[in-house]
Design a protein around this motif. Structure first.
Motif, PDB file in Angstrom:
ATOM      1  N   GLU A  26       0.855  -1.184   0.000  1.00 34.53           N
ATOM      2  CA  GLU A  26       0.000   0.000   0.000  1.00 34.53           C
ATOM      3  C   GLU A  26       0.895   1.239   0.000  1.00 34.53           C
ATOM      4  OE1 GLU A  26      -2.576  -0.225   3.377  1.00 34.53           O
ATOM      5  OE2 GLU A  26      -3.543  -2.078   2.697  1.00 34.53           O
ATOM      6  N   VAL A  27       0.658   2.119  -0.980  1.00 29.07           N
ATOM      7  CA  VAL A  27       1.394   3.392  -1.045  1.00 29.07           C
ATOM      8  C   VAL A  27       0.447   4.584  -1.150  1.00 29.07           C
ATOM      9  CG1 VAL A  27       3.373   2.275  -2.144  1.00 29.07           C
ATOM     10  CG2 VAL A  27       1.638   3.385  -3.571  1.00 29.07           C
ATOM     11  N   LEU A  28      -0.855   4.325  -1.286  1.00 33.38           N
ATOM     12  CA  LEU A  28      -1.831   5.408  -1.454  1.00 33.38           C
ATOM     13  C   LEU A  28      -2.238   5.953  -0.082  1.00 33.38           C
ATOM     14  CD1 LEU A  28      -4.015   3.854  -4.288  1.00 33.38           C
ATOM     15  CD2 LEU A  28      -1.949   5.272  -4.473  1.00 33.38           C
ATOM     16  N   GLY A  29      -1.272   6.536   0.579  1.00 32.73           N
ATOM     17  CA  GLY A  29      -1.394   6.986   1.963  1.00 32.73           C
ATOM     18  C   GLY A  29      -0.074   6.672   2.643  1.00 32.73           C
ATOM     19  N   ALA A  30      -0.109   6.148   3.849  1.00 37.90           N
ATOM     20  CA  ALA A  30       1.117   5.716   4.518  1.00 37.90           C
ATOM     21  C   ALA A  30       1.660   4.458   3.845  1.00 37.90           C
ATOM     22  CB  ALA A  30       0.833   5.448   5.992  1.00 37.90           C
ATOM     23  N   PHE A  39     -23.435   6.655 -16.377  1.00 42.75           N
ATOM     24  CA  PHE A  39     -22.923   7.587 -15.387  1.00 42.75           C
ATOM     25  C   PHE A  39     -23.077   7.077 -13.959  1.00 42.75           C
ATOM     26  CE2 PHE A  39     -24.371  10.349 -18.987  1.00 42.75           C
ATOM     27  CZ  PHE A  39     -23.098  10.500 -19.530  1.00 42.75           C
ATOM     28  N   SER A  40     -24.123   6.335 -13.702  1.00 42.30           N
ATOM     29  CA  SER A  40     -24.289   5.752 -12.368  1.00 42.30           C
ATOM     30  C   SER A  40     -23.191   4.733 -12.086  1.00 42.30           C
ATOM     31  CB  SER A  40     -25.668   5.093 -12.258  1.00 42.30           C
ATOM     32  OG  SER A  40     -25.833   4.502 -10.985  1.00 42.30           O
ATOM     33  N   GLY A  41     -22.917   3.864 -13.057  1.00 42.96           N
ATOM     34  CA  GLY A  41     -21.849   2.881 -12.902  1.00 42.96           C
ATOM     35  C   GLY A  41     -20.488   3.539 -12.806  1.00 42.96           C
ATOM     36  N   ALA A  42     -20.286   4.599 -13.594  1.00 40.89           N
ATOM     37  CA  ALA A  42     -19.010   5.303 -13.562  1.00 40.89           C
ATOM     38  C   ALA A  42     -18.771   5.941 -12.205  1.00 40.89           C
ATOM     39  CB  ALA A  42     -18.983   6.371 -14.656  1.00 40.89           C
ATOM     40  N   ALA A  43     -19.797   6.619 -11.673  1.00 42.58           N
ATOM     41  CA  ALA A  43     -19.647   7.263 -10.366  1.00 42.58           C
ATOM     42  C   ALA A  43     -19.330   6.231  -9.293  1.00 42.58           C
ATOM     43  CB  ALA A  43     -20.933   8.018 -10.009  1.00 42.58           C
ATOM     44  N   ARG A  44     -19.992   5.079  -9.348  1.00 36.77           N
ATOM     45  CA  ARG A  44     -19.768   4.030  -8.347  1.00 36.77           C
ATOM     46  C   ARG A  44     -18.359   3.456  -8.454  1.00 36.77           C
ATOM     47  NH1 ARG A  44     -23.368   1.129  -9.955  1.00 36.77           N
ATOM     48  NH2 ARG A  44     -22.223  -0.489 -11.089  1.00 36.77           N
ATOM     49  N   ARG A  45     -17.934   3.153  -9.662  1.00 38.93           N
ATOM     50  CA  ARG A  45     -16.604   2.544  -9.842  1.00 38.93           C
ATOM     51  C   ARG A  45     -15.488   3.527  -9.507  1.00 38.93           C
ATOM     52  NH1 ARG A  45     -19.934   0.187 -13.670  1.00 38.93           N
ATOM     53  NH2 ARG A  45     -19.783  -2.105 -13.819  1.00 38.93           N
ATOM     54  N   LEU A  46     -15.646   4.781  -9.891  1.00 39.29           N
ATOM     55  CA  LEU A  46     -14.624   5.770  -9.572  1.00 39.29           C
ATOM     56  C   LEU A  46     -14.584   6.073  -8.080  1.00 39.29           C
ATOM     57  CD1 LEU A  46     -15.174   8.068 -12.662  1.00 39.29           C
ATOM     58  CD2 LEU A  46     -13.101   6.775 -12.149  1.00 39.29           C
ATOM     59  N   ARG A  47     -15.743   6.044  -7.437  1.00 39.73           N
ATOM     60  CA  ARG A  47     -15.773   6.243  -5.983  1.00 39.73           C
ATOM     61  C   ARG A  47     -15.058   5.082  -5.282  1.00 39.73           C
ATOM     62  NH1 ARG A  47     -20.604   7.535  -5.939  1.00 39.73           N
ATOM     63  NH2 ARG A  47     -20.361   9.809  -5.850  1.00 39.73           N
ATOM     64  N   ASP A  48     -15.266   3.863  -5.791  1.00 43.77           N
ATOM     65  CA  ASP A  48     -14.559   2.698  -5.230  1.00 43.77           C
ATOM     66  C   ASP A  48     -13.048   2.828  -5.412  1.00 43.77           C
ATOM     67  OD1 ASP A  48     -16.921   1.548  -4.423  1.00 43.77           O
ATOM     68  OD2 ASP A  48     -17.072   0.173  -6.129  1.00 43.77           O
ATOM     69  N   ALA A  49     -12.633   3.343  -6.563  1.00 45.37           N
ATOM     70  CA  ALA A  49     -11.198   3.525  -6.819  1.00 45.37           C
ATOM     71  C   ALA A  49     -10.612   4.551  -5.858  1.00 45.37           C
ATOM     72  CB  ALA A  49     -10.982   3.963  -8.266  1.00 45.37           C
ATOM     73  N   LEU A  50     -11.290   5.659  -5.695  1.00 42.56           N
ATOM     74  CA  LEU A  50     -10.792   6.725  -4.824  1.00 42.56           C
ATOM     75  C   LEU A  50     -10.794   6.324  -3.355  1.00 42.56           C
ATOM     76  CD1 LEU A  50     -12.588   9.607  -6.703  1.00 42.56           C
ATOM     77  CD2 LEU A  50     -10.098   9.363  -6.487  1.00 42.56           C
ATOM     78  N   ALA A  51     -11.647   5.364  -2.991  1.00 42.48           N
ATOM     79  CA  ALA A  51     -11.705   4.907  -1.599  1.00 42.48           C
ATOM     80  C   ALA A  51     -10.421   4.203  -1.173  1.00 42.48           C
ATOM     81  CB  ALA A  51     -12.895   3.970  -1.400  1.00 42.48           C
ATOM     82  N   LEU A  52      -9.594   3.792  -2.134  1.00 42.29           N
ATOM     83  CA  LEU A  52      -8.321   3.150  -1.795  1.00 42.29           C
ATOM     84  C   LEU A  52      -7.311   4.144  -1.237  1.00 42.29           C
ATOM     85  CD1 LEU A  52      -7.988   0.849  -4.929  1.00 42.29           C
ATOM     86  CD2 LEU A  52      -8.367   0.079  -2.581  1.00 42.29           C
ATOM     87  N   TRP A  53      -7.530   5.421  -1.498  1.00 41.59           N
ATOM     88  CA  TRP A  53      -6.615   6.448  -1.000  1.00 41.59           C
ATOM     89  C   TRP A  53      -6.966   6.789   0.441  1.00 41.59           C
ATOM     90  CZ3 TRP A  53      -2.749   9.197  -3.755  1.00 41.59           C
ATOM     91  CH2 TRP A  53      -2.611   8.809  -5.102  1.00 41.59           C
ATOM     92  N   THR A  54      -5.959   6.761   1.302  1.00 41.94           N
ATOM     93  CA  THR A  54      -6.156   7.124   2.716  1.00 41.94           C
ATOM     94  C   THR A  54      -5.422   8.407   3.079  1.00 41.94           C
ATOM     95  OG1 THR A  54      -4.283   5.743   3.399  1.00 41.94           O
ATOM     96  CG2 THR A  54      -6.467   4.704   3.356  1.00 41.94           C
ATOM     97  N   GLY A  55      -4.771   9.027   2.096  1.00 39.93           N
ATOM     98  CA  GLY A  55      -4.016  10.260   2.303  1.00 39.93           C
ATOM     99  C   GLY A  55      -3.119  10.474   1.109  1.00 39.93           C
ATOM    100  N   PRO A  56      -2.227  11.465   1.150  1.00 43.74           N
ATOM    101  CA  PRO A  56      -1.265  11.651   0.056  1.00 43.74           C
ATOM    102  C   PRO A  56      -0.400  10.409  -0.117  1.00 43.74           C
ATOM    103  CG  PRO A  56      -1.289  13.554   1.522  1.00 43.74           C
ATOM    104  CD  PRO A  56      -2.088  12.489   2.209  1.00 43.74           C
ATOM    105  N   ALA A  57      -0.018  10.120  -1.340  1.00 43.95           N
ATOM    106  CA  ALA A  57       0.829   8.954  -1.602  1.00 43.95           C
ATOM    107  C   ALA A  57       2.124   9.031  -0.813  1.00 43.95           C
ATOM    108  CB  ALA A  57       1.114   8.842  -3.097  1.00 43.95           C
ATOM    109  N   LEU A  58       2.490   7.917  -0.178  1.00 41.57           N
ATOM    110  CA  LEU A  58       3.715   7.819   0.635  1.00 41.57           C
ATOM    111  C   LEU A  58       3.807   8.972   1.631  1.00 41.57           C
ATOM    112  CD1 LEU A  58       6.353   6.663  -2.017  1.00 41.57           C
ATOM    113  CD2 LEU A  58       5.135   5.268  -0.343  1.00 41.57           C
ATOM    114  N   ALA A  59       2.714   9.202   2.330  1.00 42.66           N
ATOM    115  CA  ALA A  59       2.612  10.358   3.230  1.00 42.66           C
ATOM    116  C   ALA A  59       3.652  10.335   4.340  1.00 42.66           C
ATOM    117  CB  ALA A  59       1.211  10.408   3.837  1.00 42.66           C
ATOM    118  N   ASP A  60       4.121   9.173   4.725  1.00 46.47           N
ATOM    119  CA  ASP A  60       5.042   9.078   5.860  1.00 46.47           C
ATOM    120  C   ASP A  60       6.463   8.685   5.439  1.00 46.47           C
ATOM    121  OD1 ASP A  60       4.393   6.521   5.068  1.00 46.47           O
ATOM    122  OD2 ASP A  60       4.161   5.725   7.092  1.00 46.47           O
TER     123      ASP A  60
END
Length: 275
Positions: A4-8, A128-149
């Protein structure tokens, strides 16, 4: 191995952390993780650690960091009772460099790219409904700036910028999908934060203008345009794109565009000006 690098930074072998606490070994692991299953040249790792001023002992010191990472991997393998794989099988020495083998494990930035790609394809298909759902799922993987620590060097910094740009593109498309679904009021608080964070990003400002106008806040939408124009002129000596200017004129005559401000010129300049 899971990465995991999408955050710490988090690297786990059989669920056991192998992420060192010392800054320099963390840098080495971070760069190997960003290029998981690929060879990273010794020269690239040295540039990441010391840029243009490597010490005379740079190669020996790098080997020490690799040895420390292998010790952590070996401990994790032993704790998990893994007897078929050794630390050298996981962190492999190859001619001129090293490779971190995931052996089919989870890599968050690759999963992000997979989910975001599905979202973009749904947008192209006007789902557009499917796109919003899939993109929201993708963005949910981010917990902060990449390699935040991690104190990254110039090699990792390039990858971090690429990942952050990919995140911003996915966010932009997800908001566009939500606008097309009539969720303009739900977007107002999020866009308020985003335009303050990305003060030169035309596409986000255009989306904010559209959401405000559709919510009956025409004057505020026009103020967003004026603030952006003033910032662009002051910071870059440029006027807003023709696409954004057309949106402003349509709001002035109370004819808001129904499909947002997407277009080749707006999209290209938004990427170039992302703040």
């Amino acid at each position: 191995m899971d990465i995991e690098v999408l955050g710490a930074l988090s690297v786990r072998e059989h669920g056991i952390s192998i992420t060192p606490t010392a800054p320099k070994p963390r840098q080495v692991l971070a760069l190997l993780a960003l290029h998981a299953d690929q060879v990273v040249q010794v020269s690239t790792l040295m540039d990441e650690l010391w840029e243009d001023e490597p010490p005379r002992s740079a190669r020996t010191t790098l080997q020490t960091y690799v040895l420390r990472l292998r010790e952590l991997i070996g401990d994790a393998l032993a704790e998990a009772g893994e007897e078929r794989v050794t630390a050298k099988d996981v962190l492999v020495t190859l001619p001129g460099g090293y490779r971190l083998n995931t052996r089919g494990g989870f890599v968050d930035f690759r999963e992000f790219e997979r989910r975001a790609g599905a979202g973009y394809r749904a947008m192209d298909a006007e789902d557009f409904s499917g796109a919003a759902r899939r993109l929201r799922d993708a963005l949910a993987l981010w917990t902060g700036p990449a390699l935040a620590d991690v104190q990254v060097g110039n090699r990792a910094e390039l990858e971090v910028r690429r990942l952050e740009e990919s995140r911003l593109c996915a966010l932009d498309q997800r908001i566009d999908a939500d606008l097309r679904l009539g969720r303009h009021r739900e977007l107002l608080s999020e866009l308020t934060v985003l335009v303050n964070r990305h003060q030169l990003h035309e596409s986000l400002h255009g989306q904010f203008m559209l959401a405000l106008h559709r919510s009956g806040r025409r004057g505020e939408a026009l103020n967003v345009y004026q603030r952006l124009r003033a910032t662009l002129v002051r910071e870059l000596g440029l006027e807003p794109s023709s696409a954004l200017s057309r949106l402003q004129r349509s709001i002035l005559v109370a004819q808001p565009e129904t499909l947002g401000v997407r277009g080749p010129e707006a999209a290209g300049r938004a990427v170039a000006r992302a703040g």
